[in-house]
Write a protein that holds these residues in place. Sequence first.
Motif, PDB file in Angstrom:
ATOM      1  N   SER A   5       0.833  -1.208   0.000  1.00 42.98           N
ATOM      2  CA  SER A   5       0.000   0.000   0.000  1.00 42.98           C
ATOM      3  C   SER A   5       0.867   1.257   0.000  1.00 42.98           C
ATOM      4  O   SER A   5       0.494   2.271  -0.593  1.00 42.98           O
ATOM      5  CB  SER A   5      -0.944  -0.006   1.201  1.00 42.98           C
ATOM      6  OG  SER A   5      -0.209  -0.011   2.410  1.00 42.98           O
ATOM      7  N   ALA A   6       2.047   1.202   0.635  1.00 40.46           N
ATOM      8  CA  ALA A   6       2.947   2.365   0.620  1.00 40.46           C
ATOM      9  C   ALA A   6       3.477   2.583  -0.790  1.00 40.46           C
ATOM     10  O   ALA A   6       3.582   3.729  -1.256  1.00 40.46           O
ATOM     11  CB  ALA A   6       4.096   2.153   1.598  1.00 40.46           C
ATOM     12  N   ASN A   7       3.794   1.488  -1.476  1.00 43.17           N
ATOM     13  CA  ASN A   7       4.269   1.613  -2.855  1.00 43.17           C
ATOM     14  C   ASN A   7       3.196   2.229  -3.747  1.00 43.17           C
ATOM     15  O   ASN A   7       3.502   3.025  -4.633  1.00 43.17           O
ATOM     16  CB  ASN A   7       4.672   0.243  -3.407  1.00 43.17           C
ATOM     17  CG  ASN A   7       5.935  -0.279  -2.755  1.00 43.17           C
ATOM     18  OD1 ASN A   7       6.698   0.484  -2.172  1.00 43.17           O
ATOM     19  ND2 ASN A   7       6.144  -1.577  -2.841  1.00 43.17           N
ATOM     20  N   LEU A   8       1.949   1.860  -3.522  1.00 39.51           N
ATOM     21  CA  LEU A   8       0.864   2.433  -4.326  1.00 39.51           C
ATOM     22  C   LEU A   8       0.666   3.915  -4.011  1.00 39.51           C
ATOM     23  O   LEU A   8       0.316   4.701  -4.902  1.00 39.51           O
ATOM     24  CB  LEU A   8      -0.429   1.651  -4.103  1.00 39.51           C
ATOM     25  CG  LEU A   8      -0.443   0.228  -4.663  1.00 39.51           C
ATOM     26  CD1 LEU A   8      -1.745  -0.478  -4.300  1.00 39.51           C
ATOM     27  CD2 LEU A   8      -0.243   0.229  -6.165  1.00 39.51           C
ATOM     28  N   ASN A  16       0.706  11.676 -10.737  1.00 44.91           N
ATOM     29  CA  ASN A  16       0.129  13.023 -10.871  1.00 44.91           C
ATOM     30  C   ASN A  16       1.072  13.963 -11.616  1.00 44.91           C
ATOM     31  O   ASN A  16       0.626  14.891 -12.293  1.00 44.91           O
ATOM     32  CB  ASN A  16      -0.226  13.593  -9.498  1.00 44.91           C
ATOM     33  CG  ASN A  16      -1.482  12.951  -8.939  1.00 44.91           C
ATOM     34  OD1 ASN A  16      -2.334  12.476  -9.699  1.00 44.91           O
ATOM     35  ND2 ASN A  16      -1.605  12.925  -7.628  1.00 44.91           N
ATOM     36  N   LEU A  17       2.356  13.731 -11.495  1.00 45.06           N
ATOM     37  CA  LEU A  17       3.315  14.572 -12.221  1.00 45.06           C
ATOM     38  C   LEU A  17       3.263  14.302 -13.721  1.00 45.06           C
ATOM     39  O   LEU A  17       3.587  15.175 -14.522  1.00 45.06           O
ATOM     40  CB  LEU A  17       4.729  14.331 -11.689  1.00 45.06           C
ATOM     41  CG  LEU A  17       4.961  14.738 -10.234  1.00 45.06           C
ATOM     42  CD1 LEU A  17       6.360  14.346  -9.800  1.00 45.06           C
ATOM     43  CD2 LEU A  17       4.731  16.233 -10.060  1.00 45.06           C
ATOM     44  N   ARG A  18       2.853  13.108 -14.096  1.00 47.13           N
ATOM     45  CA  ARG A  18       2.774  12.777 -15.519  1.00 47.13           C
ATOM     46  C   ARG A  18       1.615  13.503 -16.202  1.00 47.13           C
ATOM     47  O   ARG A  18       1.573  13.596 -17.424  1.00 47.13           O
ATOM     48  CB  ARG A  18       2.629  11.271 -15.711  1.00 47.13           C
ATOM     49  CG  ARG A  18       3.865  10.532 -15.248  1.00 47.13           C
ATOM     50  CD  ARG A  18       3.783   9.087 -15.546  1.00 47.13           C
ATOM     51  NE  ARG A  18       4.884   8.401 -14.872  1.00 47.13           N
ATOM     52  CZ  ARG A  18       5.084   7.121 -14.923  1.00 47.13           C
ATOM     53  NH1 ARG A  18       4.265   6.360 -15.609  1.00 47.13           N
ATOM     54  NH2 ARG A  18       6.095   6.580 -14.295  1.00 47.13           N
ATOM     55  N   TYR A  29      -1.427   5.099 -14.028  1.00 39.68           N
ATOM     56  CA  TYR A  29      -1.520   4.418 -12.731  1.00 39.68           C
ATOM     57  C   TYR A  29      -1.797   2.929 -12.935  1.00 39.68           C
ATOM     58  O   TYR A  29      -1.182   2.074 -12.298  1.00 39.68           O
ATOM     59  CB  TYR A  29      -2.621   5.068 -11.887  1.00 39.68           C
ATOM     60  CG  TYR A  29      -2.752   4.498 -10.497  1.00 39.68           C
ATOM     61  CD1 TYR A  29      -1.863   4.850  -9.496  1.00 39.68           C
ATOM     62  CD2 TYR A  29      -3.770   3.602 -10.183  1.00 39.68           C
ATOM     63  CE1 TYR A  29      -1.974   4.339  -8.217  1.00 39.68           C
ATOM     64  CE2 TYR A  29      -3.898   3.079  -8.913  1.00 39.68           C
ATOM     65  CZ  TYR A  29      -2.995   3.451  -7.933  1.00 39.68           C
ATOM     66  OH  TYR A  29      -3.104   2.937  -6.681  1.00 39.68           O
ATOM     67  N   LYS A  30      -2.729   2.610 -13.837  1.00 39.63           N
ATOM     68  CA  LYS A  30      -3.054   1.204 -14.112  1.00 39.63           C
ATOM     69  C   LYS A  30      -1.835   0.456 -14.632  1.00 39.63           C
ATOM     70  O   LYS A  30      -1.539  -0.660 -14.200  1.00 39.63           O
ATOM     71  CB  LYS A  30      -4.181   1.109 -15.142  1.00 39.63           C
ATOM     72  CG  LYS A  30      -5.543   1.449 -14.619  1.00 39.63           C
ATOM     73  CD  LYS A  30      -6.554   1.292 -15.749  1.00 39.63           C
ATOM     74  CE  LYS A  30      -7.932   1.705 -15.350  1.00 39.63           C
ATOM     75  NZ  LYS A  30      -8.889   1.582 -16.464  1.00 39.63           N
ATOM     76  N   THR A  31      -1.132   1.062 -15.564  1.00 40.15           N
ATOM     77  CA  THR A  31       0.031   0.407 -16.172  1.00 40.15           C
ATOM     78  C   THR A  31       1.121   0.157 -15.137  1.00 40.15           C
ATOM     79  O   THR A  31       1.667  -0.952 -15.040  1.00 40.15           O
ATOM     80  CB  THR A  31       0.579   1.282 -17.319  1.00 40.15           C
ATOM     81  OG1 THR A  31      -0.472   1.532 -18.247  1.00 40.15           O
ATOM     82  CG2 THR A  31       1.730   0.593 -18.021  1.00 40.15           C
ATOM     83  N   GLU A  32       1.438   1.171 -14.358  1.00 42.41           N
ATOM     84  CA  GLU A  32       2.502   1.035 -13.359  1.00 42.41           C
ATOM     85  C   GLU A  32       2.100   0.065 -12.239  1.00 42.41           C
ATOM     86  O   GLU A  32       2.919  -0.722 -11.768  1.00 42.41           O
ATOM     87  CB  GLU A  32       2.842   2.407 -12.764  1.00 42.41           C
ATOM     88  CG  GLU A  32       3.494   3.350 -13.741  1.00 42.41           C
ATOM     89  CD  GLU A  32       4.898   2.911 -14.115  1.00 42.41           C
ATOM     90  OE1 GLU A  32       5.601   2.332 -13.255  1.00 42.41           O
ATOM     91  OE2 GLU A  32       5.276   3.130 -15.272  1.00 42.41           O
ATOM     92  N   MET A  36       3.943  -3.410 -11.084  1.00 39.08           N
ATOM     93  CA  MET A  36       4.326  -3.698  -9.696  1.00 39.08           C
ATOM     94  C   MET A  36       3.725  -5.028  -9.231  1.00 39.08           C
ATOM     95  O   MET A  36       4.375  -5.806  -8.526  1.00 39.08           O
ATOM     96  CB  MET A  36       3.869  -2.565  -8.774  1.00 39.08           C
ATOM     97  CG  MET A  36       4.649  -1.279  -8.944  1.00 39.08           C
ATOM     98  SD  MET A  36       3.974   0.097  -8.006  1.00 39.08           S
ATOM     99  CE  MET A  36       4.059  -0.508  -6.348  1.00 39.08           C
ATOM    100  N   PHE A  37       2.496  -5.292  -9.638  1.00 33.58           N
ATOM    101  CA  PHE A  37       1.832  -6.539  -9.261  1.00 33.58           C
ATOM    102  C   PHE A  37       2.559  -7.739  -9.856  1.00 33.58           C
ATOM    103  O   PHE A  37       2.783  -8.743  -9.174  1.00 33.58           O
ATOM    104  CB  PHE A  37       0.371  -6.498  -9.721  1.00 33.58           C
ATOM    105  CG  PHE A  37      -0.393  -7.753  -9.432  1.00 33.58           C
ATOM    106  CD1 PHE A  37      -0.768  -8.069  -8.136  1.00 33.58           C
ATOM    107  CD2 PHE A  37      -0.744  -8.625 -10.450  1.00 33.58           C
ATOM    108  CE1 PHE A  37      -1.475  -9.225  -7.858  1.00 33.58           C
ATOM    109  CE2 PHE A  37      -1.446  -9.784 -10.187  1.00 33.58           C
ATOM    110  CZ  PHE A  37      -1.814 -10.084  -8.886  1.00 33.58           C
ATOM    111  N   GLU A  38       2.939  -7.647 -11.128  1.00 33.39           N
ATOM    112  CA  GLU A  38       3.674  -8.747 -11.761  1.00 33.39           C
ATOM    113  C   GLU A  38       5.020  -8.971 -11.083  1.00 33.39           C
ATOM    114  O   GLU A  38       5.456 -10.110 -10.908  1.00 33.39           O
ATOM    115  CB  GLU A  38       3.860  -8.472 -13.248  1.00 33.39           C
ATOM    116  CG  GLU A  38       2.605  -8.700 -14.054  1.00 33.39           C
ATOM    117  CD  GLU A  38       2.837  -8.521 -15.545  1.00 33.39           C
ATOM    118  OE1 GLU A  38       3.677  -7.676 -15.927  1.00 33.39           O
ATOM    119  OE2 GLU A  38       2.177  -9.234 -16.315  1.00 33.39           O
ATOM    120  N   ALA A  39       5.682  -7.892 -10.681  1.00 30.21           N
ATOM    121  CA  ALA A  39       6.961  -8.025  -9.978  1.00 30.21           C
ATOM    122  C   ALA A  39       6.754  -8.716  -8.630  1.00 30.21           C
ATOM    123  O   ALA A  39       7.566  -9.567  -8.224  1.00 30.21           O
ATOM    124  CB  ALA A  39       7.599  -6.653  -9.786  1.00 30.21           C
TER     125      ALA A  39
END
Length: 146
Positions: A5-8, A16-18, A29-32, A36-39
């Motif tokens: 949850s901290a990573n999210l 937001n900067l993007r 957000y979905k892509t990143e 992270m989930f796959e990792a």
Amino acid sequence: MERPSANLDYLRQAVNLRALAQRNPLNEYKTEAFAMFEAMLGHVRESVTQMLSHVELQRPEAPAEPEPPKQMSAQHPDPHTGQDQIAGKAPLGASAQVVNVGGTVEARQAARDVDPNNPATWGRVSRNAPCPCGSGKKYKHCHGVL
């Protein structure tokens, strides 16, 4: 490993900067998050494989021979006479007398007076009760059809 949850939370701030770069923050957000989930799944698979590679199987010792079961005897005392019904069993083909020990005297008398072939002797039968004719159906589906 940090909590997911901290990573999210960090990801949400970075995405937001993007938006300043004219990119859709939701898609980013979905892509990143999926990456992270796959990792994380890869890390879990690696950990499980590592644990399973260190497992040592041990065979349990064979148990001692079990004792043979003791000889069993069956008894069924007759409630009226007290004699063992199994020891004094009637030979095959001999007729057995059925004794109705439950209910009131009136109920036993009524049970004897009911003739399965004569609906006039049945009296008032509940619609959901078994049909007295012996068909196995409910009365409402057999002789009580409206």
